[in-house]
Design an enzyme around this catalytic site. Structure first.
Site, PDB file in Angstrom:
ATOM      1  N   HIS A  47     -26.745  16.520  10.341  1.00 15.71           N
ATOM      2  CA  HIS A  47     -27.506  16.837  11.548  1.00 15.71           C
ATOM      3  C   HIS A  47     -28.653  15.851  11.699  1.00 15.71           C
ATOM      4  O   HIS A  47     -29.030  15.164  10.735  1.00 15.71           O
ATOM      5  CB  HIS A  47     -28.033  18.272  11.503  1.00 15.71           C
ATOM      6  CG  HIS A  47     -29.006  18.532  10.388  1.00 15.71           C
ATOM      7  ND1 HIS A  47     -30.322  18.107  10.416  1.00 15.71           N
ATOM      8  CD2 HIS A  47     -28.864  19.149   9.195  1.00 15.71           C
ATOM      9  CE1 HIS A  47     -30.934  18.460   9.325  1.00 15.71           C
ATOM     10  NE2 HIS A  47     -30.076  19.088   8.552  1.00 15.71           N
ATOM     11  N   SER A  62     -27.654  17.847   4.630  1.00 17.10           N
ATOM     12  CA  SER A  62     -28.805  17.145   5.181  1.00 17.10           C
ATOM     13  C   SER A  62     -29.090  15.857   4.412  1.00 17.10           C
ATOM     14  O   SER A  62     -28.229  14.985   4.318  1.00 17.10           O
ATOM     15  CB  SER A  62     -30.014  18.096   5.189  1.00 17.10           C
ATOM     16  OG  SER A  62     -31.069  17.564   5.938  1.00 17.10           O
TER      17      SER A  62
END
Length: 250
Positions: free
Chosen positions: A151, A128
């Site tokens: 993501h 992340s």
């Protein structure tokens, strides 16, 4: 003749630094509990090692059972490393699941703008918002078994369903994309393809990239471990020394 029953007051002694072995151990334990690190019990090194473990904690305090790295602890350490003339290089070791976007970007920008050589090493995971931190150094290394999850940005808690909210999310996501593509060799279209890929993650869209694939995509410079990271950092330090020496005029 009057008797004086009052006893003379003894001067209060100021507290002294612990000199016993038990006192020194207590100070070391306190440093580990507060900052998650302590100096190695050897001679002073010209390399400052900073660890980013667990979840990057930003403006919201996370529950005590969460393993966190507080960004307000890291920023002063980076400032001190930049100002300390004895520190010639900074090694950042990551094993993080991500966390606060703005805090992660703040740490990444601090690392990217250091004047001293920097190397990041991803062990376990750099997921992340850990991706921008991993690519922010002069050189990045990832362990063969480590992974990086790419993501889109997500919001927690109450979300107001208005167009401005989605515009804000889109702008913040563009900040992350621009930073990653500017500090690595990955193509913007490829990074967006990995970010919005469907069918790979169970509860989200995105991609989990393993060590060798991260190098192949251009996110990370090379595979390796702690030995390779320190060796590369020493090489960068030697290059900086040579550059400074070459610029001197007699």
């Amino acid at each position: 003749m009057q008797s004086n029953d009052k006893q003379e007051q003894q001067p209060v002694q100021p507290p002294q630094a612990p000199t016993t072995e038990e006192g020194r151990k207590s100070a070391t334990v306190d440093a580990i509990q507060q900052l998650g690190q302590t100096g190695a019990p050897t001679t002073e090194s010209n390399i400052f090692c900073m660890t980013i473990i667990g979840q990057v904690e930003g403006h919201i305090v996370l529950p005590p059972q969460n393993k966190t790295t507080k960004y307000e602890h890291l920023i002063p350490q980076l400032v001190a490393a930049e100002q300390n003339a004895k520190i010639e290089g900074v090694l950042i070791i990551l094993n993080t699941v991500g966390g606060d976007v703005e805090a992660g970007l703040a740490i990444a920008e601090m690392i990217a703008t250091l004047s001293k050589p920097t190397v990041t090493l991803v062990l376990g995971g750099g997921h992340s918002i850990g991706v921008p931190i991993a690519v922010s150094a002069n050189y990045s290394i990832i362990a063969e078994t480590a992974t990086m999850t790419i993501h889109p940005i997500r919001l927690n808690g109450l979300v107001i369903g208005v167009p401005q909210t989605f515009e804000y999310l889109d702008k913040m996501q563009e900040r992350v994309i621009r930073f990653v593509t500017r500090h690595s060799r990955v193509d913007e279209d490829k990074f967006k393809e990995l970010m919005f890929k469907t069918g790979e993650l169970t509860r989200d869209i995105g991609t989990t990239v393993i060590g060798a694939d991260a190098v192949r995509y251009g996110l990370i410079n090379s595979l390796g471990g702690i030995g390779e990271a320190i060796s590369k950092l020493n090489a960068l330090i030697d290059e900086r020394r040579a550059g400074n020496a070459g610029g001197m005029i007699q």
